[in-house]
Design a protein around this motif. Sequence first.
Motif, PDB file in Angstrom:
ATOM      1  N   VAL A   1      -2.945 155.464  79.299  1.00 29.17           N
ATOM      2  CA  VAL A   1      -3.257 154.285  78.481  1.00 29.17           C
ATOM      3  C   VAL A   1      -4.748 153.982  78.564  1.00 29.17           C
ATOM      4  CG1 VAL A   1      -2.922 151.788  78.265  1.00 29.17           C
ATOM      5  CG2 VAL A   1      -0.943 153.277  78.613  1.00 29.17           C
ATOM      6  N   ASP A   2      -5.288 153.973  79.786  1.00 29.19           N
ATOM      7  CA  ASP A   2      -6.724 153.728  79.962  1.00 29.19           C
ATOM      8  C   ASP A   2      -7.556 154.758  79.197  1.00 29.19           C
ATOM      9  OD1 ASP A   2      -6.165 151.633  81.750  1.00 29.19           O
ATOM     10  OD2 ASP A   2      -6.268 152.959  83.498  1.00 29.19           O
TER      11      ASP A   2
ATOM     12  N   LEU B   1      -2.246 155.743  71.769  1.00 31.80           N
ATOM     13  CA  LEU B   1      -2.242 154.663  72.753  1.00 31.80           C
ATOM     14  C   LEU B   1      -0.852 154.035  72.847  1.00 31.80           C
ATOM     15  CD1 LEU B   1      -3.545 152.621  74.692  1.00 31.80           C
ATOM     16  CD2 LEU B   1      -4.344 151.354  72.689  1.00 31.80           C
TER      17      LEU B   1
ATOM     18  N   HIS C   1      -6.762 156.487  76.528  1.00 31.75           N
ATOM     19  CA  HIS C   1      -6.713 156.272  75.078  1.00 31.75           C
ATOM     20  C   HIS C   1      -7.515 155.035  74.674  1.00 31.75           C
ATOM     21  CE1 HIS C   1      -4.150 159.576  74.012  1.00 31.75           C
ATOM     22  NE2 HIS C   1      -3.265 159.231  74.929  1.00 31.75           N
ATOM     23  N   GLU C   2      -7.501 153.994  75.501  1.00 30.31           N
ATOM     24  CA  GLU C   2      -8.333 152.823  75.219  1.00 30.31           C
ATOM     25  C   GLU C   2      -9.812 153.205  75.258  1.00 30.31           C
ATOM     26  OE1 GLU C   2      -6.979 149.956  78.119  1.00 30.31           O
ATOM     27  OE2 GLU C   2      -5.518 149.121  76.719  1.00 30.31           O
TER      28      GLU C   2
ATOM     29  N   GLU D   1       4.251 154.951  79.844  1.00 31.45           N
ATOM     30  CA  GLU D   1       3.740 154.574  81.171  1.00 31.45           C
ATOM     31  C   GLU D   1       4.155 153.176  81.606  1.00 31.45           C
ATOM     32  OE1 GLU D   1      -0.493 155.146  81.411  1.00 31.45           O
ATOM     33  OE2 GLU D   1      -0.291 157.324  81.236  1.00 31.45           O
ATOM     34  N   ARG D   2       4.074 152.226  80.705  1.00 36.76           N
ATOM     35  CA  ARG D   2       4.332 150.838  81.095  1.00 36.76           C
ATOM     36  C   ARG D   2       5.798 150.455  81.006  1.00 36.76           C
ATOM     37  NH1 ARG D   2      -1.148 147.659  79.263  1.00 36.76           N
ATOM     38  NH2 ARG D   2      -2.531 149.082  80.377  1.00 36.76           N
TER      39      ARG D   2
ATOM     40  N   ALA E   1       1.554 156.302  74.735  1.00 36.47           N
ATOM     41  CA  ALA E   1       1.255 156.280  76.176  1.00 36.47           C
ATOM     42  C   ALA E   1       1.701 154.958  76.792  1.00 36.47           C
ATOM     43  CB  ALA E   1      -0.242 156.506  76.402  1.00 36.47           C
ATOM     44  N   TRP E   2       1.478 153.867  76.084  1.00 36.74           N
ATOM     45  CA  TRP E   2       1.876 152.537  76.551  1.00 36.74           C
ATOM     46  C   TRP E   2       3.383 152.502  76.812  1.00 36.74           C
ATOM     47  CZ3 TRP E   2      -1.258 147.879  76.418  1.00 36.74           C
ATOM     48  CH2 TRP E   2      -0.561 146.705  76.694  1.00 36.74           C
TER      49      TRP E   2
END
Length: 195
Positions: free
Chosen positions: A10-11, A127, A13-14, A134-135, A130-131
Amino acid sequence: MSSPTPVTTVDAHELILRETGYEVAELTSADIADYVALVSSAYRGEGSKQGWTTEADLLGGQRLDVQMAEDMLAEADSVILLARDAEGRAVASVYLREPTDGEAYLGVLAVSPLGQGQGVGSALINLAEAWAAERWGAHSMRMSVIGKRAELIAYYERRGYERTGEIEPFPYGDERFGVPKSDDLEFVLLLKSLS
């Protein structure tokens, strides 16, 4: 000495979005007007015809209003990610709902017609995926697309989404979602593995 915090996908992709001139944050109530205007510009009206994601030939009326956006924001099991450009203009957004049986839901992906073709939509989808993984621990991502949107479905298929064979009816009679210009609209369901 403590070890550095590991960088997540996530980081990463941000960071990619930031390096290309976009800041992404979770939507807040202060962003509602910009969000509604962005979604409208991407999907409906003459202005939306500048971009390839328009639904203006299939649907008239609104795509989203302030009350609908506030209701989405109030959902406890979802998040809306909003990307702004260097001038602070809302240029892209995506709605995510937490997984049910491991399947997260991606919807209302909107990219301003003026921002299309610059990679921000694809970066925002990356993103979002991935969010969800992962989250929320999602193993797959689900979405629904109007079946007549062949070019858009092909875009998602190139990104690894597959038709499930399932169909959902269009909400005829509920003009909050638009005024249909034909009587044969329906949603096809797409699914992508995130593993």
